[in-house]
Enzyme design. Structure first.
Site, PDB file in Angstrom:
ATOM      1  N   LYS A  64     -25.841  31.479  29.244  1.00  0.00           N
ATOM      2  CA  LYS A  64     -26.303  30.761  29.068  1.00  0.00           C
ATOM      3  C   LYS A  64     -25.897  29.966  30.827  1.00  0.00           C
ATOM      4  O   LYS A  64     -26.322  29.206  30.945  1.00  0.00           O
ATOM      5  CB  LYS A  64     -26.906  29.691  28.434  1.00  0.00           C
ATOM      6  CG  LYS A  64     -27.155  30.354  27.320  1.00  0.00           C
ATOM      7  CD  LYS A  64     -27.433  29.358  26.192  1.00  0.00           C
ATOM      8  CE  LYS A  64     -27.823  30.280  24.678  1.00  0.00           C
ATOM      9  NZ  LYS A  64     -28.125  29.222  24.084  1.00  0.00           N
ATOM     10  N   GLY A  65     -24.581  30.672  30.916  1.00  0.00           N
ATOM     11  CA  GLY A  65     -23.751  29.364  31.686  1.00  0.00           C
ATOM     12  C   GLY A  65     -23.977  29.712  33.414  1.00  0.00           C
ATOM     13  O   GLY A  65     -23.729  28.488  33.982  1.00  0.00           O
ATOM     14  N   GLU A 121     -22.252  34.178  38.024  1.00  0.00           N
ATOM     15  CA  GLU A 121     -21.836  33.612  36.762  1.00  0.00           C
ATOM     16  C   GLU A 121     -20.526  32.510  36.977  1.00  0.00           C
ATOM     17  O   GLU A 121     -20.394  31.931  38.076  1.00  0.00           O
ATOM     18  CB  GLU A 121     -20.475  35.146  36.279  1.00  0.00           C
ATOM     19  CG  GLU A 121     -19.684  34.418  35.362  1.00  0.00           C
ATOM     20  CD  GLU A 121     -20.289  34.330  34.459  1.00  0.00           C
ATOM     21  OE1 GLU A 121     -21.389  33.678  33.711  1.00  0.00           O
ATOM     22  OE2 GLU A 121     -19.673  35.354  33.372  1.00  0.00           O
ATOM     23  N   ASP A 122     -20.576  31.920  36.343  1.00  0.00           N
ATOM     24  CA  ASP A 122     -20.167  30.721  36.291  1.00  0.00           C
ATOM     25  C   ASP A 122     -18.723  29.944  36.239  1.00  0.00           C
ATOM     26  O   ASP A 122     -18.483  29.250  37.284  1.00  0.00           O
ATOM     27  CB  ASP A 122     -20.489  30.106  34.310  1.00  0.00           C
ATOM     28  CG  ASP A 122     -20.122  30.550  33.786  1.00  0.00           C
ATOM     29  OD1 ASP A 122     -19.271  31.481  33.482  1.00  0.00           O
ATOM     30  OD2 ASP A 122     -20.547  29.891  31.884  1.00  0.00           O
ATOM     31  N   ASP A 125     -11.959  33.705  34.465  1.00  0.00           N
ATOM     32  CA  ASP A 125     -11.101  33.634  33.822  1.00  0.00           C
ATOM     33  C   ASP A 125     -10.672  34.540  33.528  1.00  0.00           C
ATOM     34  O   ASP A 125      -9.496  35.286  34.415  1.00  0.00           O
ATOM     35  CB  ASP A 125     -11.767  32.870  32.529  1.00  0.00           C
ATOM     36  CG  ASP A 125     -10.520  32.505  31.526  1.00  0.00           C
ATOM     37  OD1 ASP A 125      -9.252  31.772  32.014  1.00  0.00           O
ATOM     38  OD2 ASP A 125     -10.808  32.367  30.285  1.00  0.00           O
ATOM     39  N   LYS A 153     -10.753  30.592  37.386  1.00  0.00           N
ATOM     40  CA  LYS A 153      -9.018  30.176  36.714  1.00  0.00           C
ATOM     41  C   LYS A 153      -8.223  30.747  37.068  1.00  0.00           C
ATOM     42  O   LYS A 153      -7.236  32.039  36.502  1.00  0.00           O
ATOM     43  CB  LYS A 153      -9.412  29.675  35.232  1.00  0.00           C
ATOM     44  CG  LYS A 153     -10.324  28.683  35.464  1.00  0.00           C
ATOM     45  CD  LYS A 153      -9.349  28.058  34.168  1.00  0.00           C
ATOM     46  CE  LYS A 153     -10.712  28.606  33.049  1.00  0.00           C
ATOM     47  NZ  LYS A 153     -10.441  28.200  31.465  1.00  0.00           N
ATOM     48  N   PHE A 174      -9.457  23.453  30.521  1.00  0.00           N
ATOM     49  CA  PHE A 174     -11.113  23.900  29.415  1.00  0.00           C
ATOM     50  C   PHE A 174     -12.138  23.412  30.254  1.00  0.00           C
ATOM     51  O   PHE A 174     -12.176  22.257  30.256  1.00  0.00           O
ATOM     52  CB  PHE A 174     -11.106  24.006  27.995  1.00  0.00           C
ATOM     53  CG  PHE A 174     -12.046  24.671  28.028  1.00  0.00           C
ATOM     54  CD1 PHE A 174     -12.451  26.442  27.256  1.00  0.00           C
ATOM     55  CD2 PHE A 174     -13.691  24.467  27.350  1.00  0.00           C
ATOM     56  CE1 PHE A 174     -13.195  27.278  27.086  1.00  0.00           C
ATOM     57  CE2 PHE A 174     -14.668  25.329  27.162  1.00  0.00           C
ATOM     58  CZ  PHE A 174     -14.596  26.507  26.477  1.00  0.00           C
ATOM     59  N   ASP A 181     -20.265  25.279  29.197  1.00  0.00           N
ATOM     60  CA  ASP A 181     -20.434  24.637  27.496  1.00  0.00           C
ATOM     61  C   ASP A 181     -18.833  24.171  26.535  1.00  0.00           C
ATOM     62  O   ASP A 181     -17.999  25.615  26.931  1.00  0.00           O
ATOM     63  CB  ASP A 181     -21.332  25.265  26.567  1.00  0.00           C
ATOM     64  CG  ASP A 181     -20.520  26.925  25.728  1.00  0.00           C
ATOM     65  OD1 ASP A 181     -20.373  27.391  27.059  1.00  0.00           O
ATOM     66  OD2 ASP A 181     -20.623  26.936  24.903  1.00  0.00           O
ATOM     67  N   ARG A 187     -22.840  21.310  28.608  1.00  0.00           N
ATOM     68  CA  ARG A 187     -24.076  21.811  29.642  1.00  0.00           C
ATOM     69  C   ARG A 187     -24.891  21.332  30.460  1.00  0.00           C
ATOM     70  O   ARG A 187     -24.762  21.610  31.971  1.00  0.00           O
ATOM     71  CB  ARG A 187     -24.658  23.386  29.231  1.00  0.00           C
ATOM     72  CG  ARG A 187     -24.221  24.473  28.257  1.00  0.00           C
ATOM     73  CD  ARG A 187     -25.365  25.608  28.060  1.00  0.00           C
ATOM     74  NE  ARG A 187     -24.607  26.241  27.181  1.00  0.00           N
ATOM     75  CZ  ARG A 187     -24.234  27.269  27.275  1.00  0.00           C
ATOM     76  NH1 ARG A 187     -23.587  28.025  28.674  1.00  0.00           N
ATOM     77  NH2 ARG A 187     -23.968  27.994  26.021  1.00  0.00           N
TER      78      ARG A 187
HETATM   79  P1  IMP Z   1     -13.408  35.724  30.349  1.00  0.00           P
HETATM   80  O1  IMP Z   1     -14.039  36.980  30.156  1.00  0.00           O
HETATM   81  O2  IMP Z   1     -11.945  35.741  30.433  1.00  0.00           O
HETATM   82  O3  IMP Z   1     -13.140  36.581  33.042  1.00  0.00           O
HETATM   83  O4  IMP Z   1     -14.384  34.497  30.695  1.00  0.00           O
HETATM   84  C1  IMP Z   1     -15.385  34.668  31.231  1.00  0.00           C
HETATM   85  C2  IMP Z   1     -16.362  33.508  30.457  1.00  0.00           C
HETATM   86  O5  IMP Z   1     -15.598  33.019  29.250  1.00  0.00           O
HETATM   87  C3  IMP Z   1     -17.682  32.588  30.991  1.00  0.00           C
HETATM   88  O6  IMP Z   1     -18.388  33.315  31.464  1.00  0.00           O
HETATM   89  C4  IMP Z   1     -17.193  31.712  29.487  1.00  0.00           C
HETATM   90  O7  IMP Z   1     -18.704  31.942  29.740  1.00  0.00           O
HETATM   91  C5  IMP Z   1     -16.445  31.523  29.590  1.00  0.00           C
HETATM   92  N1  IMP Z   1     -15.046  30.605  29.476  1.00  0.00           N
HETATM   93  C6  IMP Z   1     -14.162  30.647  30.020  1.00  0.00           C
HETATM   94  N2  IMP Z   1     -13.623  30.532  30.912  1.00  0.00           N
HETATM   95  C7  IMP Z   1     -14.169  28.663  30.575  1.00  0.00           C
HETATM   96  C8  IMP Z   1     -14.202  27.415  30.812  1.00  0.00           C
HETATM   97  O8  IMP Z   1     -12.738  26.782  30.939  1.00  0.00           O
HETATM   98  N3  IMP Z   1     -14.807  26.753  30.180  1.00  0.00           N
HETATM   99  C9  IMP Z   1     -15.875  26.977  29.983  1.00  0.00           C
HETATM  100  N4  IMP Z   1     -16.446  28.915  29.360  1.00  0.00           N
HETATM  101  C10 IMP Z   1     -15.273  29.428  29.882  1.00  0.00           C
HETATM  102 MG    MG Z   2     -20.591  32.740  30.537  1.00  0.00          MG
END
Ligand code: IMP
Ligand code: MG
Length: 197
Positions: A64-65, A121-122, A125, A153, A174, A181, A187
């Site tokens: 949903k992000g 995408e939001d 990470d 990040k 975070f 969220d 959100r």
């Molecule tokens: P990744 O797979 O580690 O790159 O993470 C991606 C997903 O983790 C994002 O689409 C978010 O849903 C969630 N996420 C990662 N970091 C954060 C954060 O700081 N706040 C909220 N959601 C996060």
């Molecule tokens: Mg996400």
């Protein structure tokens, strides 16, 4: 049914800017304010509009992000032919960490073969989610595939992933708000905030 203001676990503090929105007690500080978000989204929209000038662009939002970022980005695109689709994924594991094991809980409604696709995408990470999505969508034969994220990040990257459009690089905090969220909440905040440590 009770529609009153009860049920909120706290009284919201107002934002110093007075621009609306609130600062919940869980949110320690504002990382990116709403004006900065709007300015950057406008820049990204111009850049993306230039890259896809005269072509149809198919946006795919990750629920949903990405909903708020995609809604704002779409409305500043100087393009005549823009379509939307959404997918939802679920990653196994704890709520503030990504395990990298991801499955589709809602697949795309439309085929992407032969289309110019921008995956929205939001945040990136570890990169595991986007690496997986790039691979899965790429397999379906789009004419092109690019990724836009509002937040990055970079300190947390575990796998390399190409992200063509990035709004802001943020420190390893975070983040909540602007679609992001914590346990389903925040959100709706109009800025990106850092959760209290
Ligand atoms: P990744 O797979 O580690 O790159 O993470 C991606 C997903 O983790 C994002 O689409 C978010 O849903 C969630 N996420 C990662 N970091 C954060 C954060 O700081 N706040 C909220 N959601 C996060
Ligand atoms: Mg996400």
């Amino acid at each position: 049914m009770d529609h009153g203001p009860r049920g909120g676990s706290e009284r919201a503090r107002s934002l110093p800017s007075g621009a609306g929105g609130c600062l919940p007690a869980d949110v320690e500080e504002v990382l990116v304010g709403r004006e900065a978000l709007a300015r950057r989204v406008a820049e990204l929209g111009a850049e993306i509009g230039h890259a896809y000038a005269g072509r149809p662009l198919h946006l795919i939002g990750v629920l949903k992000g990405a909903v708020i970022f995609m809604a704002d980005l779409a409305r500043v695109l100087p393009l005549a032919d823009v379509t939307f689709d959404y997918l939802a994924i679920s990653s196994y594991g704890r709520s503030t960490e990504t395990s990298g094991v991801v499955r589709f809980v809602k697949d795309l409604d439309e085929p992407v073969a032969g289309r110019d696709v921008l995956l929205v995408e939001d945040i990136v990470d570890t990169g595991l989610t986007l690496a997986y999505l790039r691979e899965q969508i790429g397999r379906r034969g789009p004419a092109s595939l690019a990724v836009a994220v509002m937040l990055d990040k970079p300190e947390r990257r575990a796998v390399p992933v190409t992200v063509e459009y990035v709004g802001f690089r943020i420190p390893d905090r975070f983040a909540v708000g602007y679609g992001l969220d914590f346990a389903g909440r925040y959100r709706h905040l109009p800025y990106v905030g850092a959760l209290r440590r």
